[in-house]
Design a protein around this motif. Structure first.
Motif, mmCIF file in Angstrom:
data_model
loop_
_atom_site.group_PDB
_atom_site.id
_atom_site.type_symbol
_atom_site.label_atom_id
_atom_site.label_comp_id
_atom_site.label_asym_id
_atom_site.label_seq_id
_atom_site.Cartn_x
_atom_site.Cartn_y
_atom_site.Cartn_z
ATOM 1 N N ARG A 142 -1.193 9.423 -4.314
ATOM 2 C CA ARG A 142 -2.721 9.501 -3.724
ATOM 3 C C ARG A 142 -2.732 8.432 -2.687
ATOM 4 N NH1 ARG A 142 -6.798 7.615 -7.951
ATOM 5 N NH2 ARG A 142 -8.111 7.861 -6.147
ATOM 6 N N ARG A 143 -3.394 8.650 -1.803
ATOM 7 C CA ARG A 143 -3.913 7.753 -1.018
ATOM 8 C C ARG A 143 -4.809 6.463 -1.218
ATOM 9 N NH1 ARG A 143 -7.421 5.914 2.699
ATOM 10 N NH2 ARG A 143 -7.005 5.837 4.971
ATOM 11 N N VAL A 144 -4.408 5.427 -0.664
ATOM 12 C CA VAL A 144 -5.165 4.119 -1.029
ATOM 13 C C VAL A 144 -5.787 3.737 0.470
ATOM 14 C CG1 VAL A 144 -4.649 1.756 -1.908
ATOM 15 C CG2 VAL A 144 -3.213 3.663 -2.994
ATOM 16 N N SER A 145 -7.144 3.505 0.000
ATOM 17 C CA SER A 145 -7.762 2.993 1.196
ATOM 18 C C SER A 145 -7.345 1.441 1.691
ATOM 19 C CB SER A 145 -9.059 3.239 0.956
ATOM 20 O OG SER A 145 -9.868 1.956 0.251
ATOM 21 N N GLY A 150 0.798 -1.259 0.027
ATOM 22 C CA GLY A 150 0.173 -0.132 0.287
ATOM 23 C C GLY A 150 0.742 1.286 -0.070
ATOM 24 N N ARG A 151 1.968 1.365 0.788
ATOM 25 C CA ARG A 151 2.753 2.319 0.812
ATOM 26 C C ARG A 151 3.497 2.660 -0.377
ATOM 27 N NH1 ARG A 151 3.524 1.281 6.558
ATOM 28 N NH2 ARG A 151 5.446 -0.210 5.913
ATOM 29 N N GLU A 152 3.971 1.545 -0.969
ATOM 30 C CA GLU A 152 4.510 1.552 -2.397
ATOM 31 C C GLU A 152 3.688 2.237 -3.558
ATOM 32 O OE1 GLU A 152 7.827 1.502 -5.224
ATOM 33 O OE2 GLU A 152 7.848 1.262 -2.950
ATOM 34 N N ILE A 153 2.280 1.742 -3.423
ATOM 35 C CA ILE A 153 1.560 2.165 -4.424
ATOM 36 C C ILE A 153 1.165 3.778 -4.208
ATOM 37 C CG2 ILE A 153 -1.113 2.088 -5.049
ATOM 38 C CD1 ILE A 153 -0.828 -0.883 -4.663
ATOM 39 N N GLU A 154 0.836 4.098 -3.004
ATOM 40 C CA GLU A 154 0.471 5.490 -2.681
ATOM 41 C C GLU A 154 1.900 6.511 -2.981
ATOM 42 O OE1 GLU A 154 -2.490 5.153 1.161
ATOM 43 O OE2 GLU A 154 -0.150 5.573 1.459
ATOM 44 N N ALA A 155 3.055 6.048 -2.860
ATOM 45 C CA ALA A 155 4.138 6.691 -3.308
ATOM 46 C C ALA A 155 4.287 6.847 -4.697
ATOM 47 C CB ALA A 155 5.616 6.258 -2.604
#
Length: 85
Positions: A18-21, A9-14
């Motif tokens: 944007r934030r990922v729920s 999740g943190r990698e996708i957000e970076a």
């Protein structure tokens, strides 16, 4: 070797900036598992998580093949498009 869902999740957000729920992330990871692209195992935890286990995800051979095929498709579709913009 696997990766915790929170790290995914943190990698996708970076990368997406944007934030990922959490719900959307784990729903997607579960769908990828159902399709055979991911596997997961349970990692035991201590009192720091209140005894809640963690899922550790790993990409499968089928998942790696799908990523390679998707990359080829994107490259094929985007070849030359920059010249037309």
């Amino acid at each position: 070797e696997g990766v915790l869902g929170s790290l995914i999740g943190r990698e996708i957000e970076a990368r997406a900036r944007r934030r990922v729920s959490r719900g959307a992330l784990y729903a997607t990871l579960d769908r990828l598992k159902q399709k055979g692209f991911l596997s997961w195992t349970i990692e035991p935890t201590g009192p720091d998580r209140g005894g809640h286990p963690r899922r550790v995800f790993a990409i499968t051979r089928t998942g790696r093949a799908a990523v390679r095929e998707y990359g080829r498709a994107v490259r094929s579709l985007s070849a030359g498009i920059e010249d037309r913009l």
